[in-house]
Design an enzyme around this catalytic site. Structure first.
Site, PDB file in Angstrom:
ATOM      1  N   HIS A 127     -55.630 -24.937  26.518  1.00  0.00           N
ATOM      2  CA  HIS A 127     -55.982 -24.476  25.170  1.00  0.00           C
ATOM      3  C   HIS A 127     -57.502 -24.524  25.009  1.00  0.00           C
ATOM      4  CE1 HIS A 127     -56.280 -24.131  20.854  1.00  0.00           C
ATOM      5  NE2 HIS A 127     -55.040 -23.660  20.870  1.00  0.00           N
ATOM      6  N   LYS A 133     -50.829 -28.958  16.951  1.00  0.00           N
ATOM      7  CA  LYS A 133     -52.140 -29.606  17.128  1.00  0.00           C
ATOM      8  C   LYS A 133     -52.084 -31.045  16.589  1.00  0.00           C
ATOM      9  CE  LYS A 133     -54.173 -25.053  17.077  1.00  0.00           C
ATOM     10  NZ  LYS A 133     -55.343 -24.200  16.843  1.00  0.00           N
ATOM     11  N   GLY A 170     -57.536 -19.949  14.351  1.00  0.00           N
ATOM     12  CA  GLY A 170     -57.795 -20.690  13.125  1.00  0.00           C
ATOM     13  C   GLY A 170     -58.842 -20.041  12.226  1.00  0.00           C
ATOM     14  N   ASN A 182     -47.659 -24.527  17.853  1.00  0.00           N
ATOM     15  CA  ASN A 182     -48.563 -25.587  18.313  1.00  0.00           C
ATOM     16  C   ASN A 182     -49.055 -26.336  17.077  1.00  0.00           C
ATOM     17  OD1 ASN A 182     -50.619 -27.141  19.356  1.00  0.00           O
ATOM     18  ND2 ASN A 182     -51.955 -25.416  19.888  1.00  0.00           N
ATOM     19  N   GLU A 239     -59.319 -25.364  22.655  1.00  0.00           N
ATOM     20  CA  GLU A 239     -59.849 -26.601  22.045  1.00  0.00           C
ATOM     21  C   GLU A 239     -60.029 -27.680  23.107  1.00  0.00           C
ATOM     22  OE1 GLU A 239     -56.870 -26.887  18.982  1.00  0.00           O
ATOM     23  OE2 GLU A 239     -57.698 -25.090  18.037  1.00  0.00           O
TER      24      GLU A 239
HETATM   25  P1  PGA Z   1     -53.826 -20.389  14.821  1.00  0.00           P
HETATM   26  O1  PGA Z   1     -53.836 -21.232  16.200  1.00  0.00           O
HETATM   27  O2  PGA Z   1     -52.511 -19.688  14.762  1.00  0.00           O
HETATM   28  O3  PGA Z   1     -53.976 -21.419  13.754  1.00  0.00           O
HETATM   29  O4  PGA Z   1     -54.975 -19.440  14.907  1.00  0.00           O
HETATM   30  C1  PGA Z   1     -53.316 -20.688  17.377  1.00  0.00           C
HETATM   31  C2  PGA Z   1     -53.478 -21.664  18.517  1.00  0.00           C
HETATM   32  O5  PGA Z   1     -54.533 -22.311  18.600  1.00  0.00           O
HETATM   33  O6  PGA Z   1     -52.584 -21.796  19.358  1.00  0.00           O
END
Ligand code: PGA
Length: 250
Positions: free
Chosen positions: A95, A11, A173, A9, A97
């Site tokens: 997700h 983002k 993250g 992903n 977010e």
């Molecule tokens: P990350 O993100 O691997 O940077 O923790 C995972 C995600 O949000 O799908």
């Protein structure tokens, strides 16, 4: 048969040029892998270039979002018809977010599930608890609500095309990962909920772990019996780190 899936992903990262560069390197480094489903989810702007770059390879392309209408007066939105007609095969929905910053509800996510399936693509449905919810011991209850409301009116046949990604919000993250035991425990609980909803089909559904999965912790996480792959954010931005995780899933 449950599929082994590693999905990246990206983002809100990468220009079209950067997307093409990364995918050109990735397609060489994963060329010989045929037992892992490899998916990359670029931003909408890079989808077309990404699809052209991976054409004829073992890499599939996912969108990071969709609006659940085929067309119409929805300024700024992108429809499932547009995505599937380009060759997009998966769409990430739910997700954390999007749930947090864009206030997306389980009911809205449920509309997206149908829009995606009706257009021949597969949803990657993200679910996960916040740190407060884990500390309050309501993790499984939160996940159950997200699954039951997000997948409301979904039949077992439809469920067989859905990928679930368990992403503890506190691990995304942050560099904090669930321990393999903790993740396996939760994945098992998720599969039990899916079994109560869809019966035996749940055995064939892939449940991915997401949240700071990196080359160093991927082998142990991916060796757990109910962890069928990963949804990778940060470590999916470079071809070499992402390839190492794909290799760990073999
Ligand atoms: P990350 O993100 O691997 O940077 O923790 C995972 C995600 O949000 O799908």
């Amino acid at each position: 048969m449950r599929k082994n899936i590693i999905a990246g992903n990206w983002k809100m990262n990468k220009t079209n040029k950067e997307a093409v560069e990364m995918l050109s390197a990735l397609k060489d480094s994963v060329r010989d892998i045929d037992d892992v489903v490899i998916i990359i989810a670029p931003a909408f702007t890079a989808l077309s270039d990404a699809i052209n770059t991976v054409k004829g390879t073992n890499i599939s392309i996912s969108a990071q979002n969709v609006y659940p209408k085929d067309s119409g007066a929805y300024t700024g939105e992108v429809s499932p018809v547009m995505l599937s007609s380009m060759g997009v095969e998966y769409v990430i929905i739910g997700h954390s977010e999007r749930r947090e910053y864009f206030k997306e509800s389980n009911a809205f996510i449920n509309e997206k599930v149908f829009a995606i399936l009706n257009n021949g693509m597969s949803p990657i449905l993200c679910i996960g608890e916040t740190l407060n919810e884990r500390e309050d011991n309501v993790t499984n209850a939160v996940l159950e609500i997200q699954l039951r409301e997000g997948l409301k009116n979904v039949t077992p046949e439809m469920a067989s095309k859905i990928v679930v990604a368990y992403e503890p919000v506190w691990a995304i993250g942050t560099g904090k990962t669930a321990t393999p035991e903790m993740a396996e425990h939760t994945h098992k609980a998720i599969r039990e909920i899916l079994t109560s909803m869809f019966g035996d089909v749940a055995q064939d559904m892939s449940i991915l772990y997401g949240g700071s999965m990196k080359p160093n912790n991927a082998p142990e996480l991916l060796s757990q019996p109910d962890i069928d792959g990963g949804l990778i954010g940060g470590a999916s931005l470079q071809a070499d780190t992402f390839t190492q995780i794909v290799l760990a899933a073999k």
